[in-house]
Scaffold this motif. Structure first.
Motif, PDB file in Angstrom:
ATOM      1  N   GLY A  43       5.883  68.531  42.434  1.00 42.94           N
ATOM      2  CA  GLY A  43       7.207  68.776  42.255  1.00 42.94           C
ATOM      3  C   GLY A  43       7.482  69.867  41.168  1.00 42.94           C
ATOM      4  N   ASP A  44       6.784  70.072  40.186  1.00 43.90           N
ATOM      5  CA  ASP A  44       7.274  71.214  39.255  1.00 43.90           C
ATOM      6  C   ASP A  44       6.910  72.752  39.968  1.00 43.90           C
ATOM      7  N   ALA A  45       5.816  72.675  40.963  1.00 45.24           N
ATOM      8  CA  ALA A  45       5.614  73.934  41.499  1.00 45.24           C
ATOM      9  C   ALA A  45       6.929  74.322  42.794  1.00 45.24           C
ATOM     10  N   ARG A  46       7.134  73.115  43.275  1.00 43.12           N
ATOM     11  CA  ARG A  46       8.230  73.329  44.349  1.00 43.12           C
ATOM     12  C   ARG A  46       9.372  73.700  43.471  1.00 43.12           C
ATOM     13  N   ARG A  47       9.834  73.068  42.434  1.00 47.44           N
ATOM     14  CA  ARG A  47      11.029  73.483  41.750  1.00 47.44           C
ATOM     15  C   ARG A  47      10.955  74.762  41.274  1.00 47.44           C
ATOM     16  N   ALA A  48       9.895  75.285  40.785  1.00 48.17           N
ATOM     17  CA  ALA A  48       9.838  76.622  40.155  1.00 48.17           C
ATOM     18  C   ALA A  48      10.085  77.522  41.467  1.00 48.17           C
ATOM     19  N   TRP A  50      11.772  77.136  44.210  1.00 50.46           N
ATOM     20  CA  TRP A  50      13.235  77.352  44.639  1.00 50.46           C
ATOM     21  C   TRP A  50      14.017  77.908  43.627  1.00 50.46           C
ATOM     22  N   THR A  51      13.601  77.726  42.444  1.00 47.41           N
ATOM     23  CA  THR A  51      14.494  78.570  41.481  1.00 47.41           C
ATOM     24  C   THR A  51      14.247  80.054  41.275  1.00 47.41           C
ATOM     25  N   ALA A  52      13.032  80.653  41.622  1.00 47.81           N
ATOM     26  CA  ALA A  52      12.679  81.965  41.774  1.00 47.81           C
ATOM     27  C   ALA A  52      13.399  82.432  42.880  1.00 47.81           C
ATOM     28  N   VAL A  53      13.377  81.522  44.140  1.00 45.84           N
ATOM     29  CA  VAL A  53      14.205  82.101  45.189  1.00 45.84           C
ATOM     30  C   VAL A  53      15.531  82.077  44.898  1.00 45.84           C
ATOM     31  N   GLY A  54      16.226  81.235  44.429  1.00 44.57           N
ATOM     32  CA  GLY A  54      17.684  81.301  44.002  1.00 44.57           C
ATOM     33  C   GLY A  54      18.183  82.256  43.213  1.00 44.57           C
ATOM     34  N   THR A  55      17.450  82.449  42.453  1.00 46.92           N
ATOM     35  CA  THR A  55      17.774  83.472  41.161  1.00 46.92           C
ATOM     36  C   THR A  55      17.445  84.807  41.726  1.00 46.92           C
ATOM     37  N   GLY A  56      16.603  85.053  42.330  1.00 51.09           N
ATOM     38  CA  GLY A  56      16.328  86.306  43.026  1.00 51.09           C
ATOM     39  C   GLY A  56      17.552  86.741  44.106  1.00 51.09           C
ATOM     40  N   VAL A  95      11.072  87.291  47.251  1.00 47.46           N
ATOM     41  CA  VAL A  95       9.909  86.888  48.239  1.00 47.46           C
ATOM     42  C   VAL A  95       8.779  86.400  47.455  1.00 47.46           C
ATOM     43  N   LEU A  96       8.369  86.855  46.465  1.00 52.34           N
ATOM     44  CA  LEU A  96       7.142  86.502  46.311  1.00 52.34           C
ATOM     45  C   LEU A  96       7.297  85.026  45.585  1.00 52.34           C
ATOM     46  N   GLY A  97       8.252  84.610  44.967  1.00 52.48           N
ATOM     47  CA  GLY A  97       8.724  83.500  44.513  1.00 52.48           C
ATOM     48  C   GLY A  97       8.744  82.385  45.687  1.00 52.48           C
ATOM     49  N   SER A  98       9.172  82.807  46.849  1.00 54.34           N
ATOM     50  CA  SER A  98       8.920  81.751  48.065  1.00 54.34           C
ATOM     51  C   SER A  98       7.604  81.637  48.267  1.00 54.34           C
ATOM     52  N   ARG A  99       6.742  82.558  48.257  1.00 57.55           N
ATOM     53  CA  ARG A  99       5.280  82.329  48.650  1.00 57.55           C
ATOM     54  C   ARG A  99       4.471  81.843  47.535  1.00 57.55           C
ATOM     55  N   GLY A 100       5.133  81.276  46.358  1.00 58.41           N
ATOM     56  CA  GLY A 100       4.267  80.539  45.178  1.00 58.41           C
ATOM     57  C   GLY A 100       3.929  81.598  44.111  1.00 58.41           C
ATOM     58  N   ARG A 101       4.086  82.763  44.120  1.00 63.79           N
ATOM     59  CA  ARG A 101       3.662  83.559  43.028  1.00 63.79           C
ATOM     60  C   ARG A 101       5.094  83.832  42.039  1.00 63.79           C
ATOM     61  N   THR A 102       5.437  82.838  41.358  1.00 62.64           N
ATOM     62  CA  THR A 102       6.550  82.562  40.461  1.00 62.64           C
ATOM     63  C   THR A 102       6.351  83.193  39.157  1.00 62.64           C
ATOM     64  N   ARG A 103       5.014  83.486  38.707  1.00 64.47           N
ATOM     65  CA  ARG A 103       5.078  84.235  37.377  1.00 64.47           C
ATOM     66  C   ARG A 103       5.166  85.769  37.794  1.00 64.47           C
ATOM     67  N   ARG A 104       4.929  86.301  38.714  1.00 63.38           N
ATOM     68  CA  ARG A 104       5.098  87.569  39.228  1.00 63.38           C
ATOM     69  C   ARG A 104       6.537  87.746  39.599  1.00 63.38           C
ATOM     70  N   ALA A 105       7.142  86.905  40.427  1.00 63.23           N
ATOM     71  CA  ALA A 105       8.509  86.728  40.734  1.00 63.23           C
ATOM     72  C   ALA A 105       9.476  86.674  39.406  1.00 63.23           C
ATOM     73  N   LEU A 106       9.007  86.021  38.405  1.00 66.64           N
ATOM     74  CA  LEU A 106       9.774  86.264  37.322  1.00 66.64           C
ATOM     75  C   LEU A 106       9.732  87.307  36.564  1.00 66.64           C
ATOM     76  N   TRP A 107       8.647  88.096  36.467  1.00 65.92           N
ATOM     77  CA  TRP A 107       8.470  89.456  36.080  1.00 65.92           C
ATOM     78  C   TRP A 107       9.576  90.685  36.618  1.00 65.92           C
ATOM     79  N   LEU A 108       9.372  90.336  38.048  1.00 69.65           N
ATOM     80  CA  LEU A 108      10.003  91.337  38.959  1.00 69.65           C
ATOM     81  C   LEU A 108      11.534  91.015  38.546  1.00 69.65           C
ATOM     82  N   LEU A 109      12.035  89.871  38.329  1.00 65.17           N
ATOM     83  CA  LEU A 109      13.533  89.415  38.492  1.00 65.17           C
ATOM     84  C   LEU A 109      13.821  90.001  36.913  1.00 65.17           C
TER      85      LEU A 109
END
Length: 123
Positions: A43-48, A50-56, A95-109
């Motif tokens: 659930g935490d991973a799924r939430r992360a 979706w948050t990365a995708v929505g924010t991006g 895109v990275l956030g949707s693939r589960g790479r939330t840490r890299r997605a955060l830094w790109l955002l």
């Protein structure tokens, strides 16, 4: 929680179940109960994600809108280019956030937003 946010949850849950010796290691629990910690992690991973995708997506739309508005105005060419470049970085983060790479997605955002803010300073 093991701190792994950059992987898909199903292989992680299956690998942990296999390491624990459970018979339902193929992703299907086969009627066995899934431990509550694994459900919480999923659930935490799924939430992360979706948050990365929505924010991006939100930052991408805002950056592209700002780039179009600045390009139509009397701003120097560097300003809309910075907004567009920042929006591209945020889109890649989504895109990275949707693939589960939330840490890299955060830094790109963060980097995309900083590029847009830097471009705003040239106006």
């Amino acid at each position: 929680m093991s701190g792994r946010t950059d992987s898909d949850t199903e292989p992680v849950i299956a690998a942990e179940a296999e390491a624990a010796g459970d018979s339902g290691a193929t992703g299907d629990t086969g009627g066995a109960e899934v431990p509550e910690d694994d459900e919480e992690y999923a659930g935490d991973a799924r939430r992360a994600r979706w948050t990365a995708v929505g924010t991006g997506a939100l930052l991408t739309v805002a950056g592209l809108a700002a780039a179009l508005l600045r390009a139509a105005g009397s701003a120097p060419a560097l300003v809309p280019a910075a907004y567009a470049l920042g929006a591209a970085g945020c889109a890649l983060g989504a895109v990275l956030g949707s693939r589960g790479r939330t840490r890299r997605a955060l830094w790109l955002l963060v980097a995309g937003t900083m590029v847009m803010a830097l471009g705003d300073q040239f106006d």
